[in-house]
Design an enzyme around this catalytic site. Structure first.
Site, PDB file in Angstrom:
ATOM      1  N   GLY A 227       1.032  -1.304  -0.003  1.00  0.00           N
ATOM      2  CA  GLY A 227       0.012  -0.064   0.060  1.00  0.00           C
ATOM      3  C   GLY A 227       0.828   1.249  -0.107  1.00  0.00           C
ATOM      4  O   GLY A 227       0.382   2.373   0.060  1.00  0.00           O
ATOM      5  N   GLU A 261       4.676  -6.379   2.026  1.00  0.00           N
ATOM      6  CA  GLU A 261       4.095  -6.771   0.659  1.00  0.00           C
ATOM      7  C   GLU A 261       3.891  -5.657  -0.248  1.00  0.00           C
ATOM      8  O   GLU A 261       2.875  -5.210  -0.792  1.00  0.00           O
ATOM      9  CB  GLU A 261       2.888  -7.417   0.810  1.00  0.00           C
ATOM     10  CG  GLU A 261       2.738  -8.598   1.754  1.00  0.00           C
ATOM     11  CD  GLU A 261       1.201  -9.069   2.223  1.00  0.00           C
ATOM     12  OE1 GLU A 261       0.175  -8.438   1.723  1.00  0.00           O
ATOM     13  OE2 GLU A 261       1.076 -10.288   2.472  1.00  0.00           O
ATOM     14  N   PRO A 262       4.896  -4.780  -0.539  1.00  0.00           N
ATOM     15  CA  PRO A 262       4.696  -3.597  -1.582  1.00  0.00           C
ATOM     16  C   PRO A 262       4.777  -4.093  -3.149  1.00  0.00           C
ATOM     17  O   PRO A 262       5.169  -5.123  -3.425  1.00  0.00           O
ATOM     18  CB  PRO A 262       6.141  -2.881  -1.443  1.00  0.00           C
ATOM     19  CG  PRO A 262       6.987  -4.081  -1.250  1.00  0.00           C
ATOM     20  CD  PRO A 262       6.358  -5.126  -0.372  1.00  0.00           C
ATOM     21  N   GLY A 263       3.799  -3.499  -3.775  1.00  0.00           N
ATOM     22  CA  GLY A 263       3.508  -3.702  -5.154  1.00  0.00           C
ATOM     23  C   GLY A 263       3.883  -2.533  -5.927  1.00  0.00           C
ATOM     24  O   GLY A 263       5.223  -2.140  -6.269  1.00  0.00           O
ATOM     25  N   ARG A 300      -5.804   2.269 -15.687  1.00  0.00           N
ATOM     26  CA  ARG A 300      -5.837   3.119 -14.416  1.00  0.00           C
ATOM     27  C   ARG A 300      -6.695   4.240 -14.565  1.00  0.00           C
ATOM     28  O   ARG A 300      -7.457   4.866 -13.905  1.00  0.00           O
ATOM     29  CB  ARG A 300      -4.646   3.089 -13.839  1.00  0.00           C
ATOM     30  CG  ARG A 300      -3.910   2.086 -13.274  1.00  0.00           C
ATOM     31  CD  ARG A 300      -2.659   2.315 -12.578  1.00  0.00           C
ATOM     32  NE  ARG A 300      -2.757   2.953 -11.227  1.00  0.00           N
ATOM     33  CZ  ARG A 300      -2.787   4.092 -10.804  1.00  0.00           C
ATOM     34  NH1 ARG A 300      -2.246   5.006 -11.776  1.00  0.00           N
ATOM     35  NH2 ARG A 300      -3.129   4.657  -9.867  1.00  0.00           N
ATOM     36  N   TYR A 304      -9.897   4.118 -12.447  1.00  0.00           N
ATOM     37  CA  TYR A 304     -10.048   4.951 -11.119  1.00  0.00           C
ATOM     38  C   TYR A 304      -9.823   6.539 -11.475  1.00  0.00           C
ATOM     39  O   TYR A 304      -9.427   7.314 -10.381  1.00  0.00           O
ATOM     40  CB  TYR A 304      -8.633   4.681 -10.303  1.00  0.00           C
ATOM     41  CG  TYR A 304      -8.153   3.207 -10.105  1.00  0.00           C
ATOM     42  CD1 TYR A 304      -9.365   2.376  -9.280  1.00  0.00           C
ATOM     43  CD2 TYR A 304      -6.958   2.564 -10.335  1.00  0.00           C
ATOM     44  CE1 TYR A 304      -8.936   1.308  -8.951  1.00  0.00           C
ATOM     45  CE2 TYR A 304      -6.912   1.274 -10.291  1.00  0.00           C
ATOM     46  CZ  TYR A 304      -7.668   0.644  -9.664  1.00  0.00           C
ATOM     47  OH  TYR A 304      -7.133  -0.668  -9.038  1.00  0.00           O
ATOM     48  N   CYS A 331     -13.720   1.506 -28.438  1.00  0.00           N
ATOM     49  CA  CYS A 331     -15.021   2.108 -28.259  1.00  0.00           C
ATOM     50  C   CYS A 331     -15.867   2.294 -27.225  1.00  0.00           C
ATOM     51  O   CYS A 331     -16.721   1.692 -26.476  1.00  0.00           O
ATOM     52  CB  CYS A 331     -15.806   1.063 -29.345  1.00  0.00           C
ATOM     53  SG  CYS A 331     -15.292   1.307 -31.010  1.00  0.00           S
ATOM     54  N   GLU A 332     -15.273   3.083 -26.296  1.00  0.00           N
ATOM     55  CA  GLU A 332     -15.793   3.346 -24.955  1.00  0.00           C
ATOM     56  C   GLU A 332     -15.482   4.931 -24.726  1.00  0.00           C
ATOM     57  O   GLU A 332     -14.364   5.453 -24.930  1.00  0.00           O
ATOM     58  CB  GLU A 332     -15.137   2.629 -23.787  1.00  0.00           C
ATOM     59  CG  GLU A 332     -15.515   1.175 -24.069  1.00  0.00           C
ATOM     60  CD  GLU A 332     -16.759   0.454 -23.565  1.00  0.00           C
ATOM     61  OE1 GLU A 332     -17.214   1.489 -22.729  1.00  0.00           O
ATOM     62  OE2 GLU A 332     -16.956  -0.432 -23.483  1.00  0.00           O
ATOM     63  N   TYR A 360       0.349  -2.006 -11.981  1.00  0.00           N
ATOM     64  CA  TYR A 360      -1.224  -2.213 -12.383  1.00  0.00           C
ATOM     65  C   TYR A 360      -1.302  -1.526 -13.973  1.00  0.00           C
ATOM     66  O   TYR A 360      -2.173  -1.038 -14.307  1.00  0.00           O
ATOM     67  CB  TYR A 360      -2.282  -1.410 -11.364  1.00  0.00           C
ATOM     68  CG  TYR A 360      -1.969  -2.137 -10.192  1.00  0.00           C
ATOM     69  CD1 TYR A 360      -2.348  -3.265  -9.807  1.00  0.00           C
ATOM     70  CD2 TYR A 360      -1.282  -1.446  -8.967  1.00  0.00           C
ATOM     71  CE1 TYR A 360      -1.964  -3.960  -8.468  1.00  0.00           C
ATOM     72  CE2 TYR A 360      -0.872  -1.813  -7.942  1.00  0.00           C
ATOM     73  CZ  TYR A 360      -1.383  -3.185  -7.445  1.00  0.00           C
ATOM     74  OH  TYR A 360      -0.966  -3.708  -6.361  1.00  0.00           O
TER      75      TYR A 360
END
Ligand SMILES: *Cc1c(COP(=O)(O)O)cnc(C)c1O
Length: 406
Positions: A227, A261-263, A300, A304, A331-332, A360
């Site tokens: 996190g 546990e860093p990502g 992303r 978000y 097409c969005e 991500y």
């Protein structure tokens, strides 16, 4: 920006293209590891942030463990050289097959997220006539003050179990001959830039460890989750020394190995998405720059409303700027990489670098609109190599069969 020659890479490998700076990723790992100096610590890289084998291998070489949320990630971690005894298997839903495979692979521990799951792990271990090492993800019910989609430590989120239930589960596990409780875990959210909720969570969970010790439940691993936030725009990230000190002080007097546990922290700013301009268009006053990268490559912004810095190569000093949205061909209406950015006049073929795309990014990529996923290149010590080929149309339809055969 780093010394990577993006123009040359785009020329050679085409776009959209992911580029990873392994030197940067390594330096992030080292900085975090050294913040925990003097303590027993294990950094378990969160594979889901960037699952590329070469990226995982970079951390494996540094001695990293892995935090995995599917058996596929466990296998990736092993394939890239991470030792089984440094692998944690987390996630709210694990099938019996996944549990069995994880136990067979003799990983460090299975991180259990519900009472029902604890019973499944026990049943599978019983069948295998072994003892399963477990940790329990507790939900300290603190507000991490981040985006609601990436907040995970509140009772309203699906993750973890409440403190009281966790305690009952630990007692149950201690009395089971097929369960060995060795760890405790929390993970309150992602992209955290405020230390206080982490500190608060660590103190709540450390108190639980104390009360468990009092009844002979011998917890050895104190897993503080991931996190740690990074700079996308002008955020002020958490100071690593303060972070480590907050955890150390929460567990003072308890002889525990700190697991972290860093990502995102390890990889976000070591990744770039290169995309080329196709053309511009105006709808009335509104200016769009249409590029060959899209939400299927980098989700992303769409998911978000996340911000990524944009750089137009070779046009850094241009004056005649005006606002534009950078959008992809999908097409969005939600398909955009950036909104309202000041850009110079753009020509077909101009190269755009989307920054902070290492976490991500590719790991959330899809084939929506039958778009092959981008190629991935990794750079270390001034040398860059293709580490994942661009997908082809044939790759995309490989597993399909026509219903009507001629
Ligand atoms: C996603 C996740 C992480 C990594 O989160 P980051 O914000 O990328 O550091 C760590 N632990 C668990 C259990 C996760 O689900």
């Amino acid at each position: 920006m780093s010394k990577i020659d993006f123009e040359a890479l785009a020329q050679e490998f085409k776009t959209p293209l992911y580029v990873y700076d392994l030197d940067y990723m390594k330096s992030q790992y080292k900085a975090l590891k050294s913040a925990f100096e003097g303590e027993k610590s294990l950094i378990c890289y969160a594979i889901k942030a960037n699952s590329n084998l070469s990226v995982i291998q970079t951390f494996a070489k540094e001695g990293s463990g892995a935090d995995c949320v599917s058996i596929g990630e466990v296998k990736r971690a092993l394939k890239a050289g991470i030792q089984p005894y440094k692998i944690i298997f987390s996630g709210v839903g694990k099938s019996d097959e996944e549990i069995k495979e994880a136990l067979n692979l003799k990983i460090l521990m299975i991180n259990v997220e519900s009472e029902a799951e604890l019973k499944r792990v026990e049943a599978v271990a019983k069948e295998m006539k072994i003892e399963a090492r477990i940790s329990i993800r507790v939900n300290p019910n603190v507000d991490p003050k981040t985006h609601p989609y990436i907040s995970t430590g509140l009772n309203e989120n699906k993750f973890g179990v409440e403190i009281d239930l966790a305690k009952r589960m630990y007692i149950y596990a201690k009395n089971s001959s097929n369960l060995e409780p060795v760890g405790i875990h929390f993970h309150i959210g992602s992209q955290l830039t405020d230390l206080s909720p982490i500190k608060e969570a660590a103190e709540i969970v450390a108190d639980l460890v104390r009360s468990l010790r009092a009844i002979d439940v011998d917890i050895r691993f104190f897993d503080v989750g991931g996190g740690l936030g990074v700079v996308y725009d002008n955020e002020k990230p958490i100071d690593l020394k303060e972070y480590a000190n907050a955890i150390k002080s929460a567990i003072r007097g308890l002889d525990l190995t700190i697991v972290c546990e860093p990502g995102r922290f390890l990889v976000a700013n070591g990744g770039y998405l290169l995309t080329k301009v196709l053309y511009e268009k105006y709808n009335g006053e509104k200016r769009f720059v249409i590029v060959d990268g899209a939400m299927n490559d980098l989700l992303r912004p769409s998911l978000y409303n996340a911000y990524h810095k944009i750089e137009v190569l070779g046009k850094e000093n241009e004056k005649n700027l005006s606002k534009a949205d950078i959008v992809g061909p999908i097409c969005e209406s939600g398909d955009f990489l950036a909104k309202d950015v000041e850009l110079p006049p753009m020509q077909s073929g101009d190269l755009i670098v989307v920054k902070s795309a290492g976490a991500y990014g590719f790991s959330m990529a899809s084939n929506y609109n039958t778009r092959p996923r981008a190629a991935e290149v990794a750079c270390e010590d001034g040398e860059c190599r293709l580490v994942r080929k661009r997908e082809s149309f044939e790759d995309l339809i490989k597993l399909e069969e026509l219903y009507l055969k001629e």
